[in-house]
Design an enzyme around this catalytic site. Sequence first.
Site, PDB file in Angstrom:
ATOM      1  N   SER A   1      38.408  39.788  39.498  1.00  0.00           N
ATOM      2  CA  SER A   1      39.770  40.231  39.175  1.00  0.00           C
ATOM      3  C   SER A   1      40.309  39.616  37.888  1.00  0.00           C
ATOM      4  CB  SER A   1      40.691  39.859  40.336  1.00  0.00           C
ATOM      5  OG  SER A   1      40.729  38.449  40.487  1.00  0.00           O
TER       6      SER A   1
ATOM      7  N   TRP B   1      40.205  48.541  38.299  1.00  0.00           N
ATOM      8  CA  TRP B   1      40.090  48.068  39.686  1.00  0.00           C
ATOM      9  C   TRP B   1      39.276  49.062  40.510  1.00  0.00           C
ATOM     10  CZ3 TRP B   1      41.417  43.322  41.386  1.00  0.00           C
ATOM     11  CH2 TRP B   1      41.401  43.103  42.758  1.00  0.00           C
ATOM     12  N   ALA B   2      38.300  48.552  41.233  1.00  0.00           N
ATOM     13  CA  ALA B   2      37.431  49.431  42.020  1.00  0.00           C
ATOM     14  C   ALA B   2      37.617  49.178  43.510  1.00  0.00           C
ATOM     15  CB  ALA B   2      35.980  49.146  41.645  1.00  0.00           C
TER      16      ALA B   2
ATOM     17  N   HIS C   1      42.061  34.410  45.874  1.00  0.00           N
ATOM     18  CA  HIS C   1      42.587  33.526  46.921  1.00  0.00           C
ATOM     19  C   HIS C   1      43.431  34.322  47.923  1.00  0.00           C
ATOM     20  CE1 HIS C   1      42.134  29.379  44.823  1.00  0.00           C
ATOM     21  NE2 HIS C   1      41.318  30.252  44.255  1.00  0.00           N
TER      22      HIS C   1
ATOM     23  N   ALA D   1      35.335  28.178  36.669  1.00  0.00           N
ATOM     24  CA  ALA D   1      35.583  27.433  37.916  1.00  0.00           C
ATOM     25  C   ALA D   1      34.271  27.060  38.620  1.00  0.00           C
ATOM     26  CB  ALA D   1      36.525  28.221  38.825  1.00  0.00           C
TER      27      ALA D   1
ATOM     28  N   ASP E   1      46.912  27.452  50.885  1.00  0.00           N
ATOM     29  CA  ASP E   1      45.851  27.467  49.892  1.00  0.00           C
ATOM     30  C   ASP E   1      45.590  26.058  49.375  1.00  0.00           C
ATOM     31  OD1 ASP E   1      44.444  29.598  47.940  1.00  0.00           O
ATOM     32  OD2 ASP E   1      44.994  27.786  46.823  1.00  0.00           O
TER      33      ASP E   1
HETATM   34  N1  UDP Z   1      38.080  43.199  43.731  1.00  0.00           N
HETATM   35  C1  UDP Z   1      38.172  44.543  44.019  1.00  0.00           C
HETATM   36  N2  UDP Z   1      38.077  45.427  42.996  1.00  0.00           N
HETATM   37  C2  UDP Z   1      37.875  45.027  41.712  1.00  0.00           C
HETATM   38  C3  UDP Z   1      37.768  43.650  41.415  1.00  0.00           C
HETATM   39  C4  UDP Z   1      37.867  42.757  42.459  1.00  0.00           C
HETATM   40  O1  UDP Z   1      38.347  44.940  45.181  1.00  0.00           O
HETATM   41  O2  UDP Z   1      37.782  45.888  40.829  1.00  0.00           O
HETATM   42  C5  UDP Z   1      38.187  42.232  44.826  1.00  0.00           C
HETATM   43  C6  UDP Z   1      36.824  41.783  45.296  1.00  0.00           C
HETATM   44  O3  UDP Z   1      36.320  42.668  46.272  1.00  0.00           O
HETATM   45  C7  UDP Z   1      37.116  40.398  45.827  1.00  0.00           C
HETATM   46  C8  UDP Z   1      38.261  39.911  44.926  1.00  0.00           C
HETATM   47  O4  UDP Z   1      38.849  41.064  44.369  1.00  0.00           O
HETATM   48  O5  UDP Z   1      37.578  40.479  47.148  1.00  0.00           O
HETATM   49  C9  UDP Z   1      37.766  39.055  43.788  1.00  0.00           C
HETATM   50  O6  UDP Z   1      37.470  37.796  44.264  1.00  0.00           O
HETATM   51  P1  UDP Z   1      36.232  36.964  43.751  1.00  0.00           P
HETATM   52  O7  UDP Z   1      36.228  35.685  44.521  1.00  0.00           O
HETATM   53  O8  UDP Z   1      34.991  37.751  43.831  1.00  0.00           O
HETATM   54  O9  UDP Z   1      36.505  36.718  42.211  1.00  0.00           O
HETATM   55  P2  UDP Z   1      37.817  36.325  41.348  1.00  0.00           P
HETATM   56  O10 UDP Z   1      38.552  37.569  41.122  1.00  0.00           O
HETATM   57  O11 UDP Z   1      38.590  35.313  42.138  1.00  0.00           O
HETATM   58  O12 UDP Z   1      37.232  35.762  40.097  1.00  0.00           O
END
Ligand code: UDP
Length: 497
Positions: free
Chosen positions: A293, A352-353, A22, A393, A125
């Site tokens: 994430s 984290w990538a 978010h 979700a 939000d």
């Molecule tokens: N993200 C990232 N690196 C990671 C994991 C996630 O940059 O290792 C970023 C991804 O690019 C996205 C966000 O975190 O912008 C994750 O949002 P998403 O809606 O895909 O999934 P959520 O984490 O909410 O389940």
Amino acid sequence: MESQQSHNKLHVVFLPFPTPGHMIPMIDTARLFAMHGVNVTIIATHANASTFQKSIDSDFNSGYSIKTHLIQFPSAQVGLPDGVENMKDGISFEILGKITRAIIMLQNPIEILFQDLQPDCIVTDMSYPWTVEAAAKLGIPRIHYYSSSYFSNCVAHLIMKYRPNDNLVSDTQKFTIPCFPHTIEMTPLQLPDWLHAKNPAAAYFEPMFESEKRSYGTLYNSFHELESDYEKLSNTTMGIKTWSVGPVSAWTNKDGEKKAKRGHIEELGKEEEWLNWLNSKQNESVLYVSFGSLVRFPHAQLVEIAHGLENSGQNFIWVIKKYDKDEDGEGFLQEFEERLKESKKGYIIWNWASQLLILDHPATGGIVTHCGWNSILESVNSGLPMITWPVFAEQFYNEKLLVDVLKIGVPVGAKENNLWININVEKVVRREDIVKAVKILMGSDQESKEMRMRAKKLGDASKRTIEEGGDSYNNLIQLIDELKSLKKSKALGVKAD
Ligand code: UDP
């Protein structure tokens, strides 16, 4: 003179919800507003702000009017250690519950802050339904920020309205989403808990969806060509204005350095290593495997993924959460990683990538995704087809959009919606199913080629929509102009619609 100018400038306050999925798109959107001449304030707690502050400082130093207003997270009051302020830190129900309670406690201080800041508009939000009343008290518009697809929001609203999932004979019986232009079938097992009959969590979620209808409008990180039917359906279903301004991450982070630095840079591993590995691979030969994430798979599922990827024979980069590593009791993943170092078939990134950089790399040819909306949009923008593996979700709805409507997704066969920290060990996806999906996604038969072509076409549309004159570009400019007129009318004492 200067303060008079900034007083006259449109001032928009952004209130993100502390979870990366978010926060990341809302911060990007706030930055876009600032880049288009708006005076922007982002409200955030200390640890959350630290994940994006470098980008804000850099925008500010480039001359944009943007700042973060820090507020105190009530850690001590709920019994959390300092710095645990984000849903992604919620690795147990207990911690998640405390983080949620602390977020609820922020309502009062934020309402007071709104009064002090006197903005012309708040963009908040979806998780803060009370901001509808807060905006009404100030006589300003509340823009609801929905951080997923039009498609998924329409599914949620229409299920709440028509309850097609109630009174079925089993959790696996299919039902059809009412009023949809496409035939979309789902099972109750794929829905989040709160949509099941008489589930107490509905008391938390329903007000969020209900508050949307009383908002001035909804901002979507989406674009017209991706979801035009559902943009239309949302207007008739929710009855309020909407603006598609996505993909915001591609728009805000156009250059490589910005892409690399976006969100959570403190958690990034050594860049050269994975980049060197990726550079050594042929174009479109690598599968990027990420579950966003939050998702914490049980060990049994990690074992199936490891074997599935290895057995598929495909090159891959797999992002695994760090604390999974600690739980790697018999050292399975460690051994697996060592094997990969020899075979060079795969690369593990812990925790984290730099997702935007990986998706944009020419060696990347597809992604395995949990169907989080940001990951979907980022993949679409890079023209990549997806293996869909929804977990929680609205992700199962997003899977339907990818597979049944856009036809750029191959389902791996996930069947049950579980909270990200509570995944059903009995229902792990098997290695054979992973291999099957990888072979279809990366394969060379006609079906696979056509899917990749469709993904590329959408990638082109995604890049066009944020250029000057594109739909998302125009929508953002139109929204800012509308907010400026509202501000003017208010100053003149004219009541707005
Ligand atoms: N993200 C990232 N690196 C990671 C994991 C996630 O940059 O290792 C970023 C991804 O690019 C996205 C966000 O975190 O912008 C994750 O949002 P998403 O809606 O895909 O999934 P959520 O984490 O909410 O389940």
